[in-house]
Write a protein that holds these residues in place. Structure first.
Motif, PDB file in Angstrom:
ATOM      1  N   ASN A  54     -19.841 -50.523 -16.283  1.00 42.88           N
ATOM      2  CA  ASN A  54     -20.848 -51.579 -16.407  1.00 42.88           C
ATOM      3  C   ASN A  54     -22.115 -50.998 -17.019  1.00 42.88           C
ATOM      4  OD1 ASN A  54     -19.367 -53.761 -15.061  1.00 42.88           O
ATOM      5  ND2 ASN A  54     -19.576 -52.498 -13.225  1.00 42.88           N
ATOM      6  N   ALA A  55     -22.684 -51.718 -17.959  1.00 42.49           N
ATOM      7  CA  ALA A  55     -23.847 -51.229 -18.697  1.00 42.49           C
ATOM      8  C   ALA A  55     -25.128 -51.309 -17.875  1.00 42.49           C
ATOM      9  CB  ALA A  55     -24.021 -52.032 -19.986  1.00 42.49           C
ATOM     10  N   ARG A  56     -26.118 -50.528 -18.311  1.00 39.76           N
ATOM     11  CA  ARG A  56     -27.491 -50.546 -17.816  1.00 39.76           C
ATOM     12  C   ARG A  56     -27.651 -50.043 -16.387  1.00 39.76           C
ATOM     13  NH1 ARG A  56     -27.685 -55.965 -20.415  1.00 39.76           N
ATOM     14  NH2 ARG A  56     -28.410 -55.640 -22.540  1.00 39.76           N
ATOM     15  N   HIS A  57     -26.712 -49.228 -15.941  1.00 38.00           N
ATOM     16  CA  HIS A  57     -26.894 -48.556 -14.656  1.00 38.00           C
ATOM     17  C   HIS A  57     -27.431 -47.153 -14.902  1.00 38.00           C
ATOM     18  CE1 HIS A  57     -25.325 -51.354 -11.710  1.00 38.00           C
ATOM     19  NE2 HIS A  57     -24.318 -51.631 -12.521  1.00 38.00           N
ATOM     20  N   TYR A  58     -28.193 -46.668 -13.937  1.00 36.97           N
ATOM     21  CA  TYR A  58     -28.753 -45.319 -14.001  1.00 36.97           C
ATOM     22  C   TYR A  58     -28.657 -44.725 -12.606  1.00 36.97           C
ATOM     23  CZ  TYR A  58     -32.159 -41.546 -14.820  1.00 36.97           C
ATOM     24  OH  TYR A  58     -32.778 -40.322 -14.926  1.00 36.97           O
ATOM     25  N   ALA A  59     -27.995 -43.591 -12.476  1.00 34.45           N
ATOM     26  CA  ALA A  59     -27.813 -42.975 -11.161  1.00 34.45           C
ATOM     27  C   ALA A  59     -27.951 -41.465 -11.269  1.00 34.45           C
ATOM     28  CB  ALA A  59     -26.448 -43.332 -10.583  1.00 34.45           C
ATOM     29  N   VAL A  60     -28.655 -40.901 -10.304  1.00 38.96           N
ATOM     30  CA  VAL A  60     -28.848 -39.451 -10.243  1.00 38.96           C
ATOM     31  C   VAL A  60     -28.699 -39.028  -8.787  1.00 38.96           C
ATOM     32  CG1 VAL A  60     -30.393 -37.515 -10.738  1.00 38.96           C
ATOM     33  CG2 VAL A  60     -30.528 -39.611 -12.116  1.00 38.96           C
ATOM     34  N   GLY A  61     -27.979 -37.939  -8.544  1.00 41.13           N
ATOM     35  CA  GLY A  61     -27.858 -37.487  -7.171  1.00 41.13           C
ATOM     36  C   GLY A  61     -26.931 -36.306  -7.016  1.00 41.13           C
ATOM     37  N   GLU A  62     -26.854 -35.835  -5.784  1.00 39.74           N
ATOM     38  CA  GLU A  62     -25.966 -34.727  -5.446  1.00 39.74           C
ATOM     39  C   GLU A  62     -24.520 -35.210  -5.426  1.00 39.74           C
ATOM     40  OE1 GLU A  62     -25.178 -31.565  -1.771  1.00 39.74           O
ATOM     41  OE2 GLU A  62     -26.994 -32.802  -1.806  1.00 39.74           O
ATOM     42  N   ILE A  63     -23.622 -34.386  -5.906  1.00 42.08           N
ATOM     43  CA  ILE A  63     -22.208 -34.756  -6.000  1.00 42.08           C
ATOM     44  C   ILE A  63     -21.480 -34.491  -4.693  1.00 42.08           C
ATOM     45  CG2 ILE A  63     -19.988 -34.115  -7.058  1.00 42.08           C
ATOM     46  CD1 ILE A  63     -21.494 -33.628  -9.668  1.00 42.08           C
ATOM     47  N   GLN A  64     -20.686 -35.489  -4.277  1.00 43.48           N
ATOM     48  CA  GLN A  64     -19.694 -35.311  -3.227  1.00 43.48           C
ATOM     49  C   GLN A  64     -18.326 -35.318  -3.905  1.00 43.48           C
ATOM     50  OE1 GLN A  64     -19.855 -34.741   0.135  1.00 43.48           O
ATOM     51  NE2 GLN A  64     -17.617 -34.562   0.073  1.00 43.48           N
ATOM     52  N   TYR A  65     -17.602 -34.228  -3.773  1.00 39.56           N
ATOM     53  CA  TYR A  65     -16.339 -34.078  -4.502  1.00 39.56           C
ATOM     54  C   TYR A  65     -15.163 -34.615  -3.699  1.00 39.56           C
ATOM     55  CZ  TYR A  65     -12.476 -31.801  -6.996  1.00 39.56           C
ATOM     56  OH  TYR A  65     -11.311 -31.563  -7.683  1.00 39.56           O
ATOM     57  N   LEU A  66     -14.390 -35.512  -4.329  1.00 41.69           N
ATOM     58  CA  LEU A  66     -13.107 -35.980  -3.811  1.00 41.69           C
ATOM     59  C   LEU A  66     -12.074 -35.787  -4.917  1.00 41.69           C
ATOM     60  CD1 LEU A  66     -14.175 -39.404  -2.219  1.00 41.69           C
ATOM     61  CD2 LEU A  66     -14.012 -37.192  -1.063  1.00 41.69           C
ATOM     62  N   TYR A  67     -10.818 -35.864  -4.576  1.00 43.64           N
ATOM     63  CA  TYR A  67      -9.807 -35.719  -5.616  1.00 43.64           C
ATOM     64  C   TYR A  67      -8.565 -36.535  -5.277  1.00 43.64           C
ATOM     65  CZ  TYR A  67      -7.382 -32.572  -2.396  1.00 43.64           C
ATOM     66  OH  TYR A  67      -6.730 -32.059  -1.314  1.00 43.64           O
ATOM     67  N   ALA A  68      -7.884 -36.964  -6.325  1.00 44.14           N
ATOM     68  CA  ALA A  68      -6.559 -37.578  -6.215  1.00 44.14           C
ATOM     69  C   ALA A  68      -5.587 -36.643  -6.903  1.00 44.14           C
ATOM     70  CB  ALA A  68      -6.538 -38.944  -6.886  1.00 44.14           C
ATOM     71  N   ILE A  69      -4.359 -36.565  -6.391  1.00 44.24           N
ATOM     72  CA  ILE A  69      -3.433 -35.583  -6.919  1.00 44.24           C
ATOM     73  C   ILE A  69      -1.999 -36.104  -6.939  1.00 44.24           C
ATOM     74  CG2 ILE A  69      -3.081 -34.500  -4.651  1.00 44.24           C
ATOM     75  CD1 ILE A  69      -3.029 -31.782  -6.159  1.00 44.24           C
ATOM     76  N   GLN A  70      -1.271 -35.731  -7.968  1.00 36.67           N
ATOM     77  CA  GLN A  70       0.148 -36.045  -8.109  1.00 36.67           C
ATOM     78  C   GLN A  70       0.432 -37.546  -7.954  1.00 36.67           C
ATOM     79  OE1 GLN A  70       1.459 -32.828  -5.235  1.00 36.67           O
ATOM     80  NE2 GLN A  70       2.940 -32.457  -6.850  1.00 36.67           N
ATOM     81  N   ASP A  71      -0.331 -38.336  -8.694  1.00 39.29           N
ATOM     82  CA  ASP A  71      -0.138 -39.793  -8.739  1.00 39.29           C
ATOM     83  C   ASP A  71      -0.348 -40.474  -7.391  1.00 39.29           C
ATOM     84  OD1 ASP A  71       0.429 -39.694 -11.448  1.00 39.29           O
ATOM     85  OD2 ASP A  71       2.576 -39.455 -11.129  1.00 39.29           O
ATOM     86  N   SER A  72      -1.068 -39.823  -6.485  1.00 41.24           N
ATOM     87  CA  SER A  72      -1.363 -40.404  -5.178  1.00 41.24           C
ATOM     88  C   SER A  72      -2.862 -40.347  -4.905  1.00 41.24           C
ATOM     89  CB  SER A  72      -0.622 -39.640  -4.069  1.00 41.24           C
ATOM     90  OG  SER A  72      -1.054 -40.064  -2.789  1.00 41.24           O
ATOM     91  N   ASN A  73      -3.395 -41.386  -4.245  1.00 37.46           N
ATOM     92  CA  ASN A  73      -4.802 -41.358  -3.848  1.00 37.46           C
ATOM     93  C   ASN A  73      -4.961 -41.129  -2.342  1.00 37.46           C
ATOM     94  OD1 ASN A  73      -4.136 -43.833  -2.706  1.00 37.46           O
ATOM     95  ND2 ASN A  73      -5.283 -45.047  -4.221  1.00 37.46           N
ATOM     96  N   TRP A  74      -3.905 -40.635  -1.721  1.00 38.65           N
ATOM     97  CA  TRP A  74      -3.916 -40.367  -0.279  1.00 38.65           C
ATOM     98  C   TRP A  74      -5.094 -39.479   0.112  1.00 38.65           C
ATOM     99  CZ3 TRP A  74      -0.428 -41.745   3.720  1.00 38.65           C
ATOM    100  CH2 TRP A  74      -0.575 -41.024   4.911  1.00 38.65           C
TER     101      TRP A  74
END
Length: 221
Positions: A36-56
């Protein structure tokens, strides 16, 4: 220092372009663009991951710790063009957990809903084909996951209409803060030269003739 840099970027609405310049024209997440256009966001990253075709693992990690006020980066590891999450998880992350934005190095689904709600989301596109909700054996990918988590977790993300730029933890320093201050001053000088003095861009940006008027001090990055 992290809070100081984040606040300065937000207060001055420093763009991803300027941040990337401060990083030596680097730091962009390839092909990750705003949904979506016209958004602006800045912040510390929280890392998540999906792996092997699963979002478990996305659901699992969110359940373990309900983070808030972060840029939630969901990394697609060995995900073959499937959408990682859709409207339900996005709503949970952004509204119920009150995070600043979602950045996904893969695709999203339920695009009609995400666009209607105008969520601050950056991703590699959309697809109706989602990941499976199944536990997987991630043993073979632990080194990759740990390496990527170590890089992204706690780094800073800057997100706007041009994409996403990551400021690594190693760059969260007083020196980098000074570069941000310098590039803001440089931008002000360039616009003054072009808008008010009617100089050419060649004279301003390439030759830097303004240095003659500013005591020889170079603010270029």
């Amino acid at each position: 220092m992290k809070k100081k840099i984040i606040e300065y970027i937000i207060q001055n609405r420093i763009s991803t372009t300027e941040v990337a310049d401060c990083l030596g024209k680097a730091g962009v997440l390839p092909e990750v663009l705003p949904l979506n256009a016209r958004h602006y966001a800045v912040g510390e990253i929280q890392y998540l991951y999906a792996i092997q075709d699963s979002n478990w693992t996305v659901h699992e990690d969110l359940d373990r710790q309900m983070v808030s006020d972060k840029i939630v980066l969901i990394d697609a590891v060995d995900v073959h063009d499937r959408a990682i999450i859709g409207d339900l998880v996005s709503k949970y992350i952004l509204l119920y957990c009150q995070n600043r934005a979602i950045v996904c190095t893969g695709k999203m689904r339920d695009a009609h809903y995400l666009i209607k709600e105008n969520y601050p989301i950056w991703c590699k596109g959309v697809s109706p084909i989602g990941c499976f909700n199944e536990a997987v054996d991630k043993t073979a990918f632990l080194d990759v996951i740990n390496e990527r988590r170590n890089f992204y977790q706690g780094s800073i993300a800057v997100c706007d209409d041009s994409g996403v730029v990551v400021i690594p933890k190693t760059q969260i320093t007083e020196e980098f803060y000074d570069k941000l201050v310098a590039i803001e001053l440089q931008e002000d000088i360039w616009y003054d030269c072009i808008d008010r003095k009617k100089w050419s861009t060649f004279k301003t940006i390439c030759l830097k003739d303004y240095l003659k008027e500013y005591g020889g001090r170079s603010e270029s990055i």
